[in-house]
Enzyme design. Structure first.
Site, PDB file in Angstrom:
ATOM      1  N   ASP A 276       0.891  -1.058   0.055  1.00  0.00           N
ATOM      2  CA  ASP A 276      -0.186   0.107   0.148  1.00  0.00           C
ATOM      3  C   ASP A 276       0.711   1.327  -0.010  1.00  0.00           C
ATOM      4  OD1 ASP A 276      -2.060   1.711   0.098  1.00  0.00           O
ATOM      5  OD2 ASP A 276      -2.789   1.007   2.292  1.00  0.00           O
ATOM      6  N   CYS A 316      -2.223   4.307  -5.261  1.00  0.00           N
ATOM      7  CA  CYS A 316      -3.259   5.744  -5.329  1.00  0.00           C
ATOM      8  C   CYS A 316      -2.868   6.644  -6.389  1.00  0.00           C
ATOM      9  CB  CYS A 316      -3.306   5.987  -3.842  1.00  0.00           C
ATOM     10  SG  CYS A 316      -1.534   6.642  -3.088  1.00  0.00           S
TER      11      CYS A 316
END
Length: 376
Positions: A276, A316
């Site tokens: 992440d 992201c």
């Protein structure tokens, strides 16, 4: 509206003060919307209303806050979420997150900065929080020539915030934390993890921040978990969160790439690796270098997965498409003699709704992948 779309001969952008409310008209003088303007930014105007009589004031913000709140109250009965997500909630340039009775706001545009006091007043009216903090320290403000700062709008603000997520309780740093303190956009993906997590799994959580992925895994059948992050502050909160939830957690302060190389050299292996990372691609010109970074990160992760395991690979970066992330994973698999099956793809949680006309509001990708040896 982009600056190169404006007829500067008729309405010179330099004549406008940043944040000024304007009407947008076509070259045929057709009304298009009410907006605020910033002559110094590439996106020089952002439409806020479609009525020529619309005023950019407290009443408008209050009404849109109530509309945004109605959605979040449908999604959860707990006040821990992203309450306002910019254009997707018809409040461009504004983000609001709720942490129980604490609200944290971020402004990224000059137009919303001009309405800062009206936003604070509307928040007080609609939510009646005990405290409201402006955490306007994002680098995105540079694009609008806005200074970075953190200040209390009103009320008492603690040093850290409490978060309730999927029945678990977390604590996160506030003033010194990342973004607004928590990553609510991954809430739904952390729930998805439970479907694919092997029982008793050895879990590696890379770029872990305060440990939400790892602790969620430990509370739902994982045998062990290790958090890797370059921030000592983040890992301190990860340890604190593990203790609060009654689980044991290992931590390693290191760069994501360096740490996975080191773990492989030590012969350590995991049944599930979660990636992440922060955005590797912030501008279009960064795409080639960014794709290479995602490929390398996934390759290092695949080398650590033992037998029949799980890879959760997230991005992201808006400029990285889902297909490009999938391609990076497949290229990494080829170079590590792994066979990868994408079981499910996730995006941001529904409290980060997507505006169908603004592709930038769909930014988060999360691939849940089964990983086995490629014996073909």
């Amino acid at each position: 509206m982009f600056s190169n779309e404006i007829d500067n001969a008729v309405t010179p952008l330099v004549d406008f003060k940043p944040g000024t409310a304007v009407q947008i008209q076509s070259d045929r003088e057709q009304f298009l919307g009410v907006a605020y303007v910033n002559p110094h930014a590439l996106i020089c105007a952002r439409i806020v209303g479609k009525s020529p009589t619309q005023r950019l004031d407290r009443a408008l913000i209050t009404d849109r806050l109530r509309t945004a709140l109605a959605l979040r109250e449908r999604l959860s009965d707990q006040p821990y979420d992203r309450l306002v997500f910019g254009e997707s909630d018809a409040l461009p340039g504004l983000v609001l997150d709720r942490y129980g009775s604490i609200v944290v706001g971020q402004i990224s545009t000059a137009g919303m900065e001009a309405l800062k006091d009206e936003v604070a007043a509307a928040v007080r009216t609609v939510l009646e929080p005990s405290g409201f903090l402006w955490k306007n320290d994002s680098g995105a403000r540079d694009l609008e020539q806005l200074p970075e700062y953190v200040e209390v709008a009103f009320g008492a603000i603690p040093d850290h915030v409490e978060v309730l997520e999927s029945g678990l309780k977390f604590t996160a740093p506030l003033r010194e934390g990342q973004k607004t303190g928590w990553f609510y956009d991954q809430t739904a993906n952390r729930r998805r993890l439970l479907r694919y997590l092997p029982t008793g799994a050895r879990v590696l959580d890379v770029c872990s921040y305060a440990g939400a992925w790892a602790i969620t895994a430990l509370k739902n059948g994982a045998g062990s978990a290790r958090c890797v992050d370059s921030s000592e502050l983040a890992l301190g909160f990860a340890t604190r969160n593990a203790q609060a939830n009654g689980v044991l957690l290992e931590t390693l302060r290191a760069d994501a790439f360096d740490s996975m190389k080191l773990l492989r050299e030590k012969g350590e292996r995991f049944d599930a690796v979660i990636l992440d990372p922060p955005a590797f691609i912030k501008r279009k010109k960064d795409i080639p270098q960014g794709i290479a970074a995602y490929r390398k990160l996934n390759q290092l992760a695949l080398n650590l997965i033992d037998g029949d395991g799980l890879l959760v690979s997230c991005s992201c970066s808006y400029h990285l498409t889902g297909d490009e992330l999938g391609g990076a994973i497949q290229t990494a698999a080829r170079h590590t003699n792994r066979f990868v099956q994408i079981l499910e793809s996730g995006g941001q949680s529904p409290d980060h709704p997507v505006h169908p006309a603004i592709a930038e509001t769909r930014y988060l990708k999360a691939f849940f992948c089964r990983v086995t040896k490629d014996d073909a």
